[in-house]
Design an enzyme around this catalytic site. Structure first.
Site, PDB file in Angstrom:
ATOM      1  N   GLY A 202       0.812  -1.212   0.000  1.00  0.00           N
ATOM      2  CA  GLY A 202       0.000   0.000   0.000  1.00  0.00           C
ATOM      3  C   GLY A 202       0.843   1.259   0.000  1.00  0.00           C
ATOM      4  CG  LEU A 228      -2.775  -2.405  -3.161  1.00  0.00           C
ATOM      5  CD1 LEU A 228      -2.669  -1.651  -4.482  1.00  0.00           C
ATOM      6  CD2 LEU A 228      -3.234  -1.476  -2.044  1.00  0.00           C
ATOM      7  CG  ASP A 229       1.036  -2.951  -3.645  1.00  0.00           C
ATOM      8  OD1 ASP A 229       1.178  -2.641  -4.837  1.00  0.00           O
ATOM      9  OD2 ASP A 229       0.884  -2.104  -2.737  1.00  0.00           O
ATOM     10  CB  ALA A 230      -1.223  -9.505  -3.539  1.00  0.00           C
TER      11      ALA A 230
END
Length: 285
Positions: A202, A228-230
């Site tokens: 994040g 998100l960001d995964a």
């Protein structure tokens, strides 16, 4: 006809005979193997991955002949596969916001010949970097976006991209794309996250890292997914920091490593060295 190289990418359940069958098919199609890389998650029932480069001394006009030869092999081993004309520049769209370090770095690498890509357009949610794009003669599309207009703006973006690009790079583009947009370019959106994922996902990772007193900071290039960001990680790297470093110092050091990590990931994607499986990657470098 003239010499030309092809890259064959394969994933399938692992079993005996795959390499022999693929090699024989390349031979019968008139190719000469230049390089072969393979990996298995488990030789007894795992997933097999292969990247094979081969040379045609006299390249055919199209690859239909190879496809006909390879189809029975692919069916026998239940392969997912694709054949790439090696060296043909891919078309890369750049999404940017206000920070320019990754943007400028990719433009320089492209201009120097390090990245064999075409850049049909640049998309941004801010006007700040339009002069940089203009220096390189690139079309710059400023599309201000917020929660109220995101569906309409993304529809505009998709219209701009349609038929013009092969993949997208988020060069510090500070907006979260919708699941619908991501699905349209699944496995073809590369993001640089200014943190060593999965830590500090994040926003504001440098501030959070400073609060925790970390001894290394890093950057992660990954494919974008709905979470998100995964998404599947392509490349990561770190740099050491210490107790004297404040947030501004972390950001300065971080920008250097962000540039390098993103450039590696883009280069490997362009060279068809990355195979995705589940939420992981195999990167043949």
């Amino acid at each position: 006809m003239s010499p030309a190289t092809r890259t064959l990418l394969i994933s399938c359940p692992d079993r005996r005979g795959i390499v022999a069958a693929v090699s024989q098919c390349v031979l019968e199609a008139g190719g000469n193997i230049l390089r072969s890389d393979q990996h298995t998650t488990d030789p007894l029932g795992g997933i097999f991955f292969m990247r094979l480069e081969f040379l045609y001394a006299n390249a055919p006009a199209d690859d239909d002949g190879f496809a006909r030869c390879f189809a029975p092999v692919a069916e026998r081993f239940a392969m997912d596969w694709r054949l790439v004309r090696t060296g043909e520049p891919k078309r890369m769209a750049l999404f940017v916001s206000r920070l320019d370090h990754c943007f400028v770095d990719l433009l320089w690498r492209r201009q120097s010949g390090e990245l064999p890509v075409k850049i049909p357009l640049v998309v941004s949610n801010h006007p700040d970097l339009e002069p940089v794009a203009a220096q390189y003669g690139l079309p710059y599309h400023y599309l201000a976006i917020d929660k109220t207009n995101q569906p309409a703006r993304e529809a505009q973006m998709l219209n701009l991209l349609e038929g013009e690009v092969d993949f997208i790079v988020l060069a510090r583009y500070m907006r979260v794309l919708s699941p619908q947009f991501v699905e349209r370019y699944a496995g073809r959106i590369i993001n640089i996250h200014h943190s060593f994922l999965p830590a500090f996902v994040g926003a504001s990772p440098y501030e959070r890292a400073c609060e925790r007193g970390v001894k290394v900071i890093g950057a992660t290039a990954h494919y974008v997914t709905e979470e998100l960001d995964a998404g599947p990680i392509i490349e990561q790297d770190v740099v050491r920091v210490n107790h004297r470093d404040q947030v501004a110092d972390l950001k300065l050091k971080g920008r250097d490593i962000e540039r390098v990590v993103l450039a590696r990931a883009v280069k490997w994607h362009v060279e068809d060295r990355v195979l995705i499986y589940g939420n992981r990657t195999v990167v043949f470098v």
